[in-house]
Design an enzyme around this catalytic site. Structure first.
Site, short mmCIF file in Angstrom:
data_model
loop_
_atom_site.label_atom_id
_atom_site.label_comp_id
_atom_site.label_asym_id
_atom_site.label_seq_id
_atom_site.Cartn_x
_atom_site.Cartn_y
_atom_site.Cartn_z
CE1 TYR A 21 -9.49 -2.87 0.01
CE2 TYR A 21 -8.54 -1.01 -1.13
CZ TYR A 21 -8.39 -2.15 -0.36
OH TYR A 21 -7.14 -2.55 0.05
CG ASN B 160 -3.86 -2.48 6.61
OD1 ASN B 160 -3.72 -2.01 5.49
ND2 ASN B 160 -4.80 -3.37 6.90
CD GLU C 141 -9.06 -8.94 -3.62
OE1 GLU C 141 -9.98 -8.70 -2.81
OE2 GLU C 141 -7.93 -9.34 -3.26
CG HIS D 271 -5.59 -6.21 -0.18
ND1 HIS D 271 -6.77 -6.22 0.53
CD2 HIS D 271 -5.76 -7.06 -1.23
CE1 HIS D 271 -7.62 -7.04 -0.10
NE2 HIS D 271 -7.03 -7.56 -1.16
CE LYS E 215 -3.98 -2.20 2.23
NZ LYS E 215 -5.09 -1.99 3.20
P1 CMP Z 1 -7.49 -4.58 3.42
O1 CMP Z 1 -6.98 -5.95 3.70
O2 CMP Z 1 -6.86 -3.85 2.30
O3 CMP Z 1 -9.07 -4.66 3.15
C1 CMP Z 1 -9.96 -3.62 3.48
C2 CMP Z 1 -9.28 -2.50 4.19
O4 CMP Z 1 -10.13 -1.62 4.86
C3 CMP Z 1 -8.42 -3.07 5.28
O5 CMP Z 1 -7.30 -3.73 4.73
C4 CMP Z 1 -8.11 -1.83 6.12
O6 CMP Z 1 -6.98 -1.15 5.65
C5 CMP Z 1 -9.34 -1.00 5.86
N1 CMP Z 1 -10.12 -0.90 7.11
C6 CMP Z 1 -10.77 -1.90 7.73
N2 CMP Z 1 -11.36 -1.43 8.85
C7 CMP Z 1 -11.06 -0.11 8.92
C8 CMP Z 1 -11.37 0.91 9.84
N3 CMP Z 1 -12.11 0.67 10.92
N4 CMP Z 1 -10.89 2.15 9.59
C9 CMP Z 1 -10.14 2.39 8.48
N5 CMP Z 1 -9.83 1.46 7.56
C10 CMP Z 1 -10.27 0.21 7.79
#
Ligand code: CMP
Length: 138
Positions: A50, A113, A127, A116, A10
């Site tokens: 998403y 984070n 995806e 993904h 990311k």
């Molecule tokens: P990802 O695995 O990319 O899939 C969906 C993403 O939504 C997840 O990682 C997080 O980065 C994001 N996400 C999930 N919950 C939250 C939250 N409470 N606040 C902000 N981002 C979120």
């Protein structure tokens, strides 16, 4: 049964210069790279990727963040790829991620984070095909 998963390194991890070390961890864990590219998502494309989260309160923030900078998208191959990759990256929220996982090491928050990982074989295919044509998946 599929032996492939899909990942995105990311914008936060790219900005911090962690792309190389994350790819090394993926390699060391036994994944073969079947497709890979650096790219940048428009807001529209991030929203499309998403779309499953469109009703969630964090959707706007997620789209904003995922379109904020360069990413690396990749299709990865290994036996039990989806599950094993999710173990390698750790819990979505880095404060809950196990020691030694990619998110524990490199993620700052649940939104930023680092990586993904697909949550099912079906989504891994969808995806991967979102970013790569069949001719680009080896
Ligand atoms: P990802 O695995 O990319 O899939 C969906 C993403 O939504 C997840 O990682 C997080 O980065 C994001 N996400 C999930 N919950 C939250 C939250 N409470 N606040 C902000 N981002 C979120």
């Amino acid at each position: 049964m599929s032996n492939r998963t899909f990942t995105i390194i990311k914008p936060d991890a790219t900005r911090k210069g962690n792309t190389g070390v994350i790819l090394q961890m993926i390699n060391d864990a036994g994944f073969r790279i079947a497709a890979m590219k650096m790219t940048k998502l428009s807001k529209e494309k991030a929203g499309e990727f998403y779309a499953v989260h469109a009703e969630r309160p964090f959707y706007g923030e997620l789209v904003e963040f995922m379109s904020s900078g360069t990413i690396t998208a990749a299709v990865l191959e290994k036996d039990n790829a989806v599950e094993d990759f999710r173990k390698l990256i750790g819990a979505t929220n880095p404060s809950e991620a196990a020691d030694g996982t990619i998110r524990k090491l490199f993620a700052a928050s649940i939104g930023e984070n680092a990586v993904h990982g697909s949550d099912s074989n079906e989504n891994a295919l969808i995806e991967g095909d979102f970013f790569f044509s069949k001719l680009e998946q080896f």
